[in-house]
Write a protein that holds these residues in place. Structure first.
Motif, PDB file in Angstrom:
ATOM      1  N   PRO A  85       0.804  -1.148  -0.090  1.00 33.69           N
ATOM      2  CA  PRO A  85       0.067  -0.110   0.147  1.00 33.69           C
ATOM      3  C   PRO A  85       0.749   1.166  -0.037  1.00 33.69           C
ATOM      4  CG  PRO A  85      -0.589  -1.453   1.663  1.00 33.69           C
ATOM      5  CD  PRO A  85       0.442  -2.001   1.035  1.00 33.69           C
ATOM      6  N   ALA A  86       2.277   1.162   0.135  1.00 37.09           N
ATOM      7  CA  ALA A  86       2.915   2.341   0.351  1.00 37.09           C
ATOM      8  C   ALA A  86       3.871   2.442  -0.798  1.00 37.09           C
ATOM      9  CB  ALA A  86       3.664   2.412   1.575  1.00 37.09           C
ATOM     10  N   THR A  87       4.176   1.624  -1.653  1.00 35.36           N
ATOM     11  CA  THR A  87       5.174   1.747  -2.523  1.00 35.36           C
ATOM     12  C   THR A  87       4.440   0.886  -3.795  1.00 35.36           C
ATOM     13  OG1 THR A  87       6.223  -0.191  -2.058  1.00 35.36           O
ATOM     14  CG2 THR A  87       6.995   1.718  -1.073  1.00 35.36           C
ATOM     15  N   GLU A  88       5.670   1.243  -4.959  1.00 32.34           N
ATOM     16  CA  GLU A  88       4.980   0.747  -6.131  1.00 32.34           C
ATOM     17  C   GLU A  88       6.556   0.040  -6.694  1.00 32.34           C
ATOM     18  OE1 GLU A  88       7.105   3.239  -8.790  1.00 32.34           O
ATOM     19  OE2 GLU A  88       6.623   3.474  -6.780  1.00 32.34           O
ATOM     20  N   SER A  89       6.447  -0.510  -7.830  1.00 28.43           N
ATOM     21  CA  SER A  89       7.330  -1.232  -8.514  1.00 28.43           C
ATOM     22  C   SER A  89       8.255  -0.647  -9.504  1.00 28.43           C
ATOM     23  CB  SER A  89       6.835  -2.616  -9.201  1.00 28.43           C
ATOM     24  OG  SER A  89       7.841  -3.235  -9.654  1.00 28.43           O
ATOM     25  N   ALA A  90       9.528  -0.915  -9.588  1.00 29.90           N
ATOM     26  CA  ALA A  90      10.646  -0.442 -10.707  1.00 29.90           C
ATOM     27  C   ALA A  90      11.224  -1.489 -11.250  1.00 29.90           C
ATOM     28  CB  ALA A  90      11.508   0.853  -9.999  1.00 29.90           C
ATOM     29  N   THR A  91      12.521  -1.110 -11.660  1.00 27.58           N
ATOM     30  CA  THR A  91      13.146  -2.083 -12.307  1.00 27.58           C
ATOM     31  C   THR A  91      14.793  -2.120 -12.006  1.00 27.58           C
ATOM     32  OG1 THR A  91      12.585  -0.591 -13.847  1.00 27.58           O
ATOM     33  CG2 THR A  91      12.374  -2.825 -14.565  1.00 27.58           C
ATOM     34  N   LEU A 141       0.577  10.109   2.517  1.00 30.52           N
ATOM     35  CA  LEU A 141       0.032  10.884   3.598  1.00 30.52           C
ATOM     36  C   LEU A 141      -1.087  11.743   3.319  1.00 30.52           C
ATOM     37  CD1 LEU A 141       0.321  12.170   6.560  1.00 30.52           C
ATOM     38  CD2 LEU A 141       1.669  14.081   5.431  1.00 30.52           C
ATOM     39  N   VAL A 142      -1.291  12.407   1.930  1.00 30.16           N
ATOM     40  CA  VAL A 142      -2.219  12.965   1.299  1.00 30.16           C
ATOM     41  C   VAL A 142      -3.597  12.131   1.058  1.00 30.16           C
ATOM     42  CG1 VAL A 142      -3.296  13.986  -0.716  1.00 30.16           C
ATOM     43  CG2 VAL A 142      -1.098  14.857   0.274  1.00 30.16           C
ATOM     44  N   VAL A 143      -3.184  10.599   0.391  1.00 27.82           N
ATOM     45  CA  VAL A 143      -4.045   9.855   0.374  1.00 27.82           C
ATOM     46  C   VAL A 143      -4.642   9.067   1.704  1.00 27.82           C
ATOM     47  CG1 VAL A 143      -4.696   7.485  -0.615  1.00 27.82           C
ATOM     48  CG2 VAL A 143      -3.240   9.107  -1.977  1.00 27.82           C
ATOM     49  N   GLY A 144      -3.927   8.900   2.510  1.00 27.73           N
ATOM     50  CA  GLY A 144      -4.489   8.455   3.787  1.00 27.73           C
ATOM     51  C   GLY A 144      -4.806   9.299   4.598  1.00 27.73           C
ATOM     52  N   THR A 145      -4.693  10.625   4.451  1.00 29.38           N
ATOM     53  CA  THR A 145      -5.588  11.456   5.344  1.00 29.38           C
ATOM     54  C   THR A 145      -6.838  11.686   4.675  1.00 29.38           C
ATOM     55  OG1 THR A 145      -3.562  12.812   5.810  1.00 29.38           O
ATOM     56  CG2 THR A 145      -5.488  14.010   5.829  1.00 29.38           C
ATOM     57  N   ALA A 146      -7.011  11.821   3.471  1.00 29.79           N
ATOM     58  CA  ALA A 146      -8.182  11.814   2.555  1.00 29.79           C
ATOM     59  C   ALA A 146      -9.112  10.701   3.132  1.00 29.79           C
ATOM     60  CB  ALA A 146      -8.013  11.764   0.963  1.00 29.79           C
ATOM     61  N   LEU A 147      -8.576   9.346   3.207  1.00 32.67           N
ATOM     62  CA  LEU A 147      -9.311   8.198   3.531  1.00 32.67           C
ATOM     63  C   LEU A 147      -9.715   8.389   4.899  1.00 32.67           C
ATOM     64  CD1 LEU A 147      -7.440   5.483   1.937  1.00 32.67           C
ATOM     65  CD2 LEU A 147      -9.375   6.177   1.298  1.00 32.67           C
ATOM     66  N   ALA A 148      -8.875   8.803   5.839  1.00 33.55           N
ATOM     67  CA  ALA A 148      -9.298   9.034   7.317  1.00 33.55           C
ATOM     68  C   ALA A 148     -10.247   9.910   7.467  1.00 33.55           C
ATOM     69  CB  ALA A 148      -7.859   9.573   7.937  1.00 33.55           C
ATOM     70  N   ALA A 184      -8.564   3.628  10.824  1.00 30.86           N
ATOM     71  CA  ALA A 184      -8.248   1.995  10.604  1.00 30.86           C
ATOM     72  C   ALA A 184      -7.287   1.964   9.367  1.00 30.86           C
ATOM     73  CB  ALA A 184      -9.638   1.320  10.376  1.00 30.86           C
ATOM     74  N   GLY A 185      -7.253   2.916   8.695  1.00 35.56           N
ATOM     75  CA  GLY A 185      -6.216   3.141   7.471  1.00 35.56           C
ATOM     76  C   GLY A 185      -4.728   3.293   7.780  1.00 35.56           C
ATOM     77  N   ILE A 186      -3.750   2.691   7.068  1.00 32.86           N
ATOM     78  CA  ILE A 186      -2.441   2.691   7.339  1.00 32.86           C
ATOM     79  C   ILE A 186      -1.763   3.281   6.495  1.00 32.86           C
ATOM     80  CG2 ILE A 186      -1.973   0.761   5.837  1.00 32.86           C
ATOM     81  CD1 ILE A 186      -0.093  -0.538   7.989  1.00 32.86           C
ATOM     82  N   LEU A 187      -2.321   3.909   5.359  1.00 26.93           N
ATOM     83  CA  LEU A 187      -1.401   4.520   4.332  1.00 26.93           C
ATOM     84  C   LEU A 187      -0.644   5.899   4.966  1.00 26.93           C
ATOM     85  CD1 LEU A 187      -3.480   4.539   1.052  1.00 26.93           C
ATOM     86  CD2 LEU A 187      -1.452   3.020   1.809  1.00 26.93           C
ATOM     87  N   ASN A 188      -1.466   6.803   5.683  1.00 28.44           N
ATOM     88  CA  ASN A 188      -0.845   7.832   6.433  1.00 28.44           C
ATOM     89  C   ASN A 188       0.212   7.439   7.374  1.00 28.44           C
ATOM     90  OD1 ASN A 188      -3.034   6.778   8.030  1.00 28.44           O
ATOM     91  ND2 ASN A 188      -4.104   8.745   8.237  1.00 28.44           N
ATOM     92  N   PHE A 189       0.156   6.356   7.960  1.00 28.17           N
ATOM     93  CA  PHE A 189       1.093   6.044   9.075  1.00 28.17           C
ATOM     94  C   PHE A 189       2.349   5.616   8.143  1.00 28.17           C
ATOM     95  CE2 PHE A 189      -2.705   5.477  11.437  1.00 28.17           C
ATOM     96  CZ  PHE A 189      -2.258   5.966  12.718  1.00 28.17           C
ATOM     97  N   PRO A 236      -2.365  20.437  12.042  1.00 25.03           N
ATOM     98  CA  PRO A 236      -3.407  20.520  10.922  1.00 25.03           C
ATOM     99  C   PRO A 236      -3.936  19.334  10.452  1.00 25.03           C
ATOM    100  CG  PRO A 236      -1.308  21.277  10.223  1.00 25.03           C
ATOM    101  CD  PRO A 236      -1.132  21.126  11.745  1.00 25.03           C
ATOM    102  N   ILE A 237      -3.123  18.316  10.582  1.00 21.53           N
ATOM    103  CA  ILE A 237      -3.474  17.036  10.008  1.00 21.53           C
ATOM    104  C   ILE A 237      -4.498  16.474  10.816  1.00 21.53           C
ATOM    105  CG2 ILE A 237      -2.884  14.645   9.302  1.00 21.53           C
ATOM    106  CD1 ILE A 237       0.060  15.872   8.807  1.00 21.53           C
ATOM    107  N   ALA A 238      -4.369  16.489  12.184  1.00 17.76           N
ATOM    108  CA  ALA A 238      -5.298  16.116  13.266  1.00 17.76           C
ATOM    109  C   ALA A 238      -6.688  16.933  13.183  1.00 17.76           C
ATOM    110  CB  ALA A 238      -4.824  16.223  14.596  1.00 17.76           C
ATOM    111  N   ARG A 239      -6.611  18.094  12.776  1.00 21.32           N
ATOM    112  CA  ARG A 239      -7.840  19.114  12.857  1.00 21.32           C
ATOM    113  C   ARG A 239      -8.747  18.624  11.501  1.00 21.32           C
ATOM    114  NH1 ARG A 239      -4.436  23.414  14.027  1.00 21.32           N
ATOM    115  NH2 ARG A 239      -4.994  24.540  12.209  1.00 21.32           N
ATOM    116  N   LEU A 240      -7.907  18.400  10.443  1.00 21.69           N
ATOM    117  CA  LEU A 240      -8.487  17.904   9.316  1.00 21.69           C
ATOM    118  C   LEU A 240      -9.053  16.581   9.187  1.00 21.69           C
ATOM    119  CD1 LEU A 240      -8.595  19.057   6.231  1.00 21.69           C
ATOM    120  CD2 LEU A 240      -6.633  17.852   5.632  1.00 21.69           C
ATOM    121  N   SER A 241      -8.351  15.357   9.787  1.00 11.65           N
ATOM    122  CA  SER A 241      -8.985  14.236   9.653  1.00 11.65           C
ATOM    123  C   SER A 241      -9.190  13.480  10.713  1.00 11.65           C
ATOM    124  CB  SER A 241      -8.025  13.377   8.716  1.00 11.65           C
ATOM    125  OG  SER A 241      -6.749  13.169   9.623  1.00 11.65           O
TER     126      SER A 241
END
Length: 434
Positions: A28-34, A128-135, A142-147, A201-206
């Motif tokens: 959930p946090a990274t993607e692939s390369a080569t 952090l942006v995606v995880g905060t949006a989900l939160a 319960a989401g782990i992405l922002n962590f 600000p992150i806590a206030r937002l999500s």
């Protein structure tokens, strides 16, 4: 992040990373390369994808059911196995991915090293942006992405360390941070938490902010960096080496036996098991348990939450999300054993790679599927949180089958999952670093 044979359409790419040439794998946090062909073991990298797919399915089980039942059963056993351990496996594989981004077996240095760090920072910001949006949804904490974003940033100073050094750091973290976290949480008061969150600000937002990321959340970095650093150590090892495999084959089960066995023995000798049981939800009251899970945001939240309180007996427990030394060690043993078994199986049974190709594809686009499964949960008719009231074995089967079919179909036409592609595109900015 991986390369595989032509029959396994999903991960058809050379290996160089929830967020893989020598670069990251996809979790959930990274993607692939080569990486240059022949520099890494194909079975090892495909094994990481397969392990990540199992972690995805484990997260599905935690988030969509089935609900525990008073009489127990196979569903309860599977939920207990997945609870906390699927996310721990995710975090361990995230650390593995970080070493692939940073270079292996030798860490990148100079401009290449700076670009690797920049890629990690960009990933962290996006997560952090995606995880905060989900939160900000009813899914909440319960989401782990922002962590994950915080884990990545905290791991930056460790990227050039050797496997032995990383392993020693992980051991120190496992034995020290649970006790430190307990003391720090004991010092927190409601007014202090309110004050800290008021300036965040992150806590206030999500509702999930820096204090949650570091200390009080479901996956607090203070203890969960143990998984990440262990994954980084594993990424530095040659998992195709017979000597390394034999050592891990001893270490994994030994950690499981120590984490769960010693905890079980100590709690029963001291009577701590009865003390903990008195603070747990009434397992006979199914509807009450259901409500507790729904309000907490995940099946395993009441377990972790119940043992994070002022009762020090939780430090001897090995229950999911207790964050105790025994929990960390036992979960790490499971993560190491799962990764090793899958790597060896794929290495010795080439046909397995073809049979498991659809599931391997799930591991190559776990960021997409992780975010997607949350959105599907929130979109279920009459549902607005996890676990949904419609949680059941049938719903879990639908999620697993749907994710597998989507991943297998998508991978036949595209090299990366949708979100993995966007993440890769965004990290190209790191190429400007000199």
């Amino acid at each position: 992040m991986t390369e595989t044979d032509s029959a396994a359409k999903a991960p058809q790419r050379p290996a160089p990373a929830p967020g893989a040439a020598a670069t990251p794998d996809h979790d959930p946090a990274t993607e692939s390369a080569t990486a240059p062909a022949g520099t890494v073991s194909t079975a090892r990298l495909v094994g990481v994808d397969l392990a990540r797919a199992l972690a995805v399915f484990g997260m599905f089980a935690v988030h969509v059911g089935p609900f525990p039942t008073p009489g127990g059963g196979v569903g309860d056993w599977f939920l207990e196995l997945a609870s906390g351990r699927a996310s721990a496996l995710f975090a361990t594989l995230a650390g593995f991915s970080l070493t692939l981004i940073a270079g292996r077996p030798e860490p990148r240095t100079g401009a290449a090293g700076r670009r690797a760090r920049a890629r990690i920072v960009i990933r962290a910001v996006i997560l952090l942006v995606v995880g905060t949006a989900l939160a900000m949804t009813d899914f909440g904490g319960a989401g782990i992405l922002n962590f994950y974003a915080v884990y990545f940033l905290l791991a930056l100073p460790l990227l050039r360390l050797r496997a032995r050094t990383l392993a020693l750091i992980a051991v120190a973290l496992a034995f020290v941070t649970p006790q430190l976290a307990y003391v720090l949480r004991a010092l927190l008061t409601e007014s202090l938490v309110t004050t800290i969150d008021g300036y965040d600000p992150i806590a206030r937002l999500s509702g999930v902010g820096v204090l949650d990321f570091l200390l009080t959340g479901l996956y607090p970095a203070i203890t969960w960096m143990t998984f990440v650093v262990t994954g980084m150590a594993l990424g530095r090892l040659d998992l195709s080496s017979g000597t390394v495999r034999r050592r891990l084959a001893l270490a994994g089960p030994a950690l499981i036996a120590f984490g769960y066995g010693v905890s079980w023995l100590v709690l029963r000798v001291t009577g701590g098991d009865r003390q903990i049981a008195a603070t747990m939800p009434d397992m006979k009251d199914f509807e009450a348990l259901k409500d507790a899970g729904a309000s907490a945001g995940a099946f395993d939240m009441p377990v972790g939450g119940g043992l994070w309180g002022p009762d020090a007996w939780g430090l001897l427990a090995a229950e999911p999300h207790t964050g105790s030394t025994f929990d960390l060690i036992g979960s790490l043993g499971i993560a190491i054993t799962v990764l090793l078994c899958l790597t060896v199986a794929l290495d010795r049974l080439p046909a397995l790679r073809r049979w498991a190709a659809p599931v391997i594809a799930v591991g190559t686009m776990s960021l997409t599927l992780y975010v997607g499964h949350i959105l599907v949960i929130l979109a279920l008719p009459g549902e607005s949180a996890t676990p949904p009231r419609s949680a059941s074995a049938a719903l879990l089967f639908c999620f697993v089958l749907g994710a597998t079919l989507f991943a297998a179909t998508w991978s036949r036409f595209f090299r990366r999952g949708p979100l993995e592609h966007l993440l890769t595109h965004a990290t190209r900015l790191a190429n400007r670093v000199r």
